[in-house]
Design a protein around this motif. Structure first.
Motif, PDB file in Angstrom:
ATOM      1  N   ASN A 267      -3.406   5.478  -9.334  1.00 15.42           N
ATOM      2  CA  ASN A 267      -2.323   4.630  -8.850  1.00 15.42           C
ATOM      3  C   ASN A 267      -2.284   3.315  -9.638  1.00 15.42           C
ATOM      4  N   LEU A 268      -1.089   2.737  -9.727  1.00 16.82           N
ATOM      5  CA  LEU A 268      -0.863   1.531 -10.552  1.00 16.82           C
ATOM      6  C   LEU A 268      -0.335   0.383  -9.701  1.00 16.82           C
ATOM      7  N   GLY A 269      -0.860   0.285  -8.484  1.00 16.25           N
ATOM      8  CA  GLY A 269      -0.404  -0.772  -7.581  1.00 16.25           C
ATOM      9  C   GLY A 269      -0.553  -2.152  -8.174  1.00 16.25           C
ATOM     10  N   ASN A 270       0.537  -2.937  -8.153  1.00 18.63           N
ATOM     11  CA  ASN A 270       0.551  -4.320  -8.665  1.00 18.63           C
ATOM     12  C   ASN A 270       0.133  -4.406 -10.139  1.00 18.63           C
TER      13      ASN A 270
ATOM     14  N   HIS B 157      -0.597   2.413  -0.904  1.00 18.65           N
ATOM     15  CA  HIS B 157       0.246   2.690   0.261  1.00 18.65           C
ATOM     16  C   HIS B 157       1.524   1.880   0.156  1.00 18.65           C
ATOM     17  N   THR B 158       2.572   2.364   0.817  1.00 17.19           N
ATOM     18  CA  THR B 158       3.847   1.652   0.793  1.00 17.19           C
ATOM     19  C   THR B 158       3.818   0.389   1.642  1.00 17.19           C
ATOM     20  N   SER B 159       2.865   0.317   2.573  1.00 15.50           N
ATOM     21  CA  SER B 159       2.705  -0.882   3.396  1.00 15.50           C
ATOM     22  C   SER B 159       1.726  -1.829   2.718  1.00 15.50           C
ATOM     23  N   ASN B 160       1.320  -2.880   3.443  1.00 16.90           N
ATOM     24  CA  ASN B 160       0.348  -3.834   2.901  1.00 16.90           C
ATOM     25  C   ASN B 160      -1.065  -3.496   3.380  1.00 16.90           C
ATOM     26  N   ALA B 161      -1.331  -2.196   3.547  1.00 14.79           N
ATOM     27  CA  ALA B 161      -2.628  -1.738   4.042  1.00 14.79           C
ATOM     28  C   ALA B 161      -3.757  -2.222   3.144  1.00 14.79           C
TER      29      ALA B 161
ATOM     30  N   ARG C 217     -10.226  17.820   9.517  1.00  9.66           N
ATOM     31  CA  ARG C 217      -9.902  17.021  10.690  1.00  9.66           C
ATOM     32  C   ARG C 217      -9.117  15.763  10.369  1.00  9.66           C
ATOM     33  N   GLY C 218      -8.282  15.807   9.381  1.00  7.39           N
ATOM     34  CA  GLY C 218      -7.559  14.607   8.973  1.00  7.39           C
ATOM     35  C   GLY C 218      -6.254  14.435   9.718  1.00  7.39           C
ATOM     36  N   ASN C 219      -5.806  13.187   9.845  1.00  7.30           N
ATOM     37  CA  ASN C 219      -4.486  12.942  10.405  1.00  7.30           C
ATOM     38  C   ASN C 219      -3.459  12.933   9.280  1.00  7.30           C
ATOM     39  N   LYS C 220      -2.207  12.634   9.617  1.00  5.13           N
ATOM     40  CA  LYS C 220      -1.131  12.705   8.627  1.00  5.13           C
ATOM     41  C   LYS C 220      -1.373  11.760   7.456  1.00  5.13           C
ATOM     42  N   MET C 221      -1.870  10.531   7.730  1.00  4.47           N
ATOM     43  CA  MET C 221      -2.110   9.562   6.659  1.00  4.47           C
ATOM     44  C   MET C 221      -3.224  10.056   5.735  1.00  4.47           C
TER      45      MET C 221
ATOM     46  N   PHE D 233      -7.142  -0.942  -1.537  1.00  8.20           N
ATOM     47  CA  PHE D 233      -5.751  -0.684  -1.903  1.00  8.20           C
ATOM     48  C   PHE D 233      -5.294  -1.606  -3.033  1.00  8.20           C
ATOM     49  N   LEU D 234      -4.932  -0.988  -4.160  1.00  5.87           N
ATOM     50  CA  LEU D 234      -4.403  -1.771  -5.267  1.00  5.87           C
ATOM     51  C   LEU D 234      -2.996  -2.276  -4.949  1.00  5.87           C
ATOM     52  N   THR D 235      -2.343  -1.623  -4.008  1.00  4.84           N
ATOM     53  CA  THR D 235      -1.000  -2.039  -3.608  1.00  4.84           C
ATOM     54  C   THR D 235      -1.014  -3.303  -2.742  1.00  4.84           C
ATOM     55  N   ASN D 236      -2.198  -3.692  -2.276  1.00  6.47           N
ATOM     56  CA  ASN D 236      -2.344  -4.959  -1.573  1.00  6.47           C
ATOM     57  C   ASN D 236      -2.739  -6.007  -2.624  1.00  6.47           C
ATOM     58  N   LYS D 237      -1.912  -7.023  -2.820  1.00  3.40           N
ATOM     59  CA  LYS D 237      -2.126  -7.973  -3.920  1.00  3.40           C
ATOM     60  C   LYS D 237      -3.503  -8.618  -3.878  1.00  3.40           C
ATOM     61  N   LEU D 238      -3.913  -9.075  -2.698  1.00  2.00           N
ATOM     62  CA  LEU D 238      -5.198  -9.757  -2.575  1.00  2.00           C
ATOM     63  C   LEU D 238      -6.347  -8.795  -2.857  1.00  2.00           C
ATOM     64  N   GLU D 239      -6.291  -7.608  -2.260  1.00  2.00           N
ATOM     65  CA  GLU D 239      -7.369  -6.644  -2.458  1.00  2.00           C
ATOM     66  C   GLU D 239      -7.352  -6.093  -3.881  1.00  2.00           C
ATOM     67  N   GLY D 240      -6.151  -5.916  -4.425  1.00  2.00           N
ATOM     68  CA  GLY D 240      -6.038  -5.441  -5.802  1.00  2.00           C
ATOM     69  C   GLY D 240      -6.700  -6.386  -6.786  1.00  2.00           C
ATOM     70  N   ARG D 241      -6.459  -7.697  -6.601  1.00  2.00           N
ATOM     71  CA  ARG D 241      -7.088  -8.701  -7.481  1.00  2.00           C
ATOM     72  C   ARG D 241      -8.609  -8.668  -7.346  1.00  2.00           C
ATOM     73  N   TYR D 242      -9.069  -8.499  -6.117  1.00  7.58           N
ATOM     74  CA  TYR D 242     -10.521  -8.442  -5.869  1.00  7.58           C
ATOM     75  C   TYR D 242     -11.144  -7.240  -6.588  1.00  7.58           C
ATOM     76  N   LEU D 243     -10.528  -6.076  -6.441  1.00  6.53           N
ATOM     77  CA  LEU D 243     -11.069  -4.865  -7.060  1.00  6.53           C
ATOM     78  C   LEU D 243     -10.940  -4.888  -8.576  1.00  6.53           C
ATOM     79  N   ASN D 244      -9.991  -5.635  -9.087  1.00 10.88           N
ATOM     80  CA  ASN D 244      -9.810  -5.723 -10.530  1.00 10.88           C
ATOM     81  C   ASN D 244     -10.715  -6.776 -11.163  1.00 10.88           C
ATOM     82  N   SER D 245     -11.422  -7.531 -10.316  1.00 17.06           N
ATOM     83  CA  SER D 245     -12.305  -8.591 -10.815  1.00 17.06           C
ATOM     84  C   SER D 245     -13.718  -8.064 -11.024  1.00 17.06           C
ATOM     85  N   LYS D 246     -14.453  -8.696 -11.905  1.00 19.75           N
ATOM     86  CA  LYS D 246     -15.838  -8.302 -12.164  1.00 19.75           C
ATOM     87  C   LYS D 246     -16.680  -8.477 -10.907  1.00 19.75           C
TER      88      LYS D 246
END
Length: 367
Positions: free
Chosen positions: A53-56, A118-122, A133-137, A228-241
């Protein structure tokens, strides 16, 4: 010294002798098994023509690889751990090949690393084991990760018409063997606890679902969604060293803890196999499983149709409820009969040795 005093002295002496002898055997076994090498396969998701995925604007394949390499570098500090990467650079690896690498190496553990979208800010980290045993998500996550199949050569022949967009195809994937599932849940819980309690990441829990890369392996296996890379704050965190090293350290610490538990269990099993003073019989425990579910229920008799001394155990995100804990199989049969009389028609006996679930067939052979 009278007879009673002498008898007490002999009893104490026997107990002391047994404890000293048992400690000697434990130490001998631990020295032997401490030399064993545990093979861990680290799988960086996606790669090459499959960016993930290429979120943000962040690239899942790059983040997964950097975290995977960091996890491996931490594990390589342990002399008894051998690390194998499914990829250590930006190349595309078929999903079937990732599992095949682990199977050929006879790995003790397979860990696949990914980032979510995700399409939301999850936001938040989650860890998956194979299951239905998974749900729809969860199914949507599985379909998204499995879509890499479509990039493989001859995928139609290898996967027999697998449709990454079809819920029916996802549900059709087989379950992991039960003996591996328990250990998969154990390592998944260790990883998830580190994310949640050490790093204070939002807890998306341990879940079961149908990832093709897990289906291909024949050993305990987990798939980690770092966030989630689609969450800007979390995406920046995961993209950081810093983020990559923190998440990687949480994973490597959990794996080291898991390997340590494997060592201890191996030692205890070796001691049990010696049958010293009938140790093997003393460490087998039988329970009657009467219920299982996500709801945490107080172990009061009125919640279980009058049955007393109920034991509740959390396994992944599910609670298992046991009745009639005993070291006697005959007593376990009586407890099973009692549970069924109370209305628990699907109740069944399970056996544990040193806290590890074992088959009744195996235990009955010993007795």
């Amino acid at each position: 010294m009278n007879f009673l005093q002498n008898n007490k002295f002999n009893t104490k002496f026997k107990k002391s002798f047994f404890l000293v002898f048992l400690m000697f055997v434990l130490c001998s076994c631990f020295t032997t098994f401490a030399q064993k090498t545990y093979t861990i396969v680290i799988d960086a998701g996606h790669g090459g023509k499959d960016p993930g995925n290429l979120g943000n604007g962040f690239k899942e394949k790059d983040i997964a690889l950097k975290v995977a390499l960091f996890v491996g570098s931490e594990l390589n500090k342990s002399k008894d751990i051998k690390v194998i990467y499914t990829r250590n650079k930006d190349v595309f690896i078929d999903l079937w090949k990732r599992g095949d690498i682990a199977n050929v190496a006879k790995a003790n553990l397979f860990v696949s690393i990914h980032c979510d979208s995700h399409t939301s800010n999850a936001y938040g980290a989650g860890t998956f084991v194979l299951g239905l045993r998974g749900n729809k998500m969860n199914l949507e996550i599985a379909k998204r990760e499995n879509s890499a199949i479509l990039l493989e050569d001859n995928y139609e022949e290898r996967y027999k018409g697998f449709d990454a967009s079809s819920v029916e195809s996802v549900i059709g994937l087989s379950l992991l063997q039960e003996e591996n599932l328990d250990k998969s849940l154990e390592i998944a819980s260790l990883i998830q606890n580190n994310f949640t309690f050490k790093l204070k990441r939002n807890n998306r829990n341990v879940k079961q679902d149908n990832f093709q890369v897990l289906r291909e392996t024949i050993m305990p296996s987990v798939l980690v969604e770092l966030g989630f890379l689609t969450n800007k704050l979390e995406g920046r965190y995961l993209n950081s060293k810093k983020g990559q090293q923190q998440m990687g350290k949480s994973i490597s610490d959990a794996i080291i803890n898991y390997v340590r538990n494997l060592k201890i269990n191996t030692v205890i099993e070796e001691v049990a196999d010696t049958n010293i003073f009938d140790v093997a019989k003393n460490i087998t425990e039988f329970k009657v499983q009467i219920a299982s579910g996500k709801n945490k229920i107080a172990t009061k008799s009125y919640n279980f149709k009058g049955l007393k001394n109920i034991q509740r155990v959390l396994v992944g995100s599910y609670y298992k409820y046991y009745y009639g804990v005993t070291s006697s199989y005959k007593q376990a049969l009586k407890s099973l009969s009692m549970a069924k009389e109370k209305g628990y028609s699907s109740a069944f006996i399970v056996a544990f040795r040193n806290g590890e679930k074992v088959s009744l067939k195996e235990v009955n052979k010993m007795h």
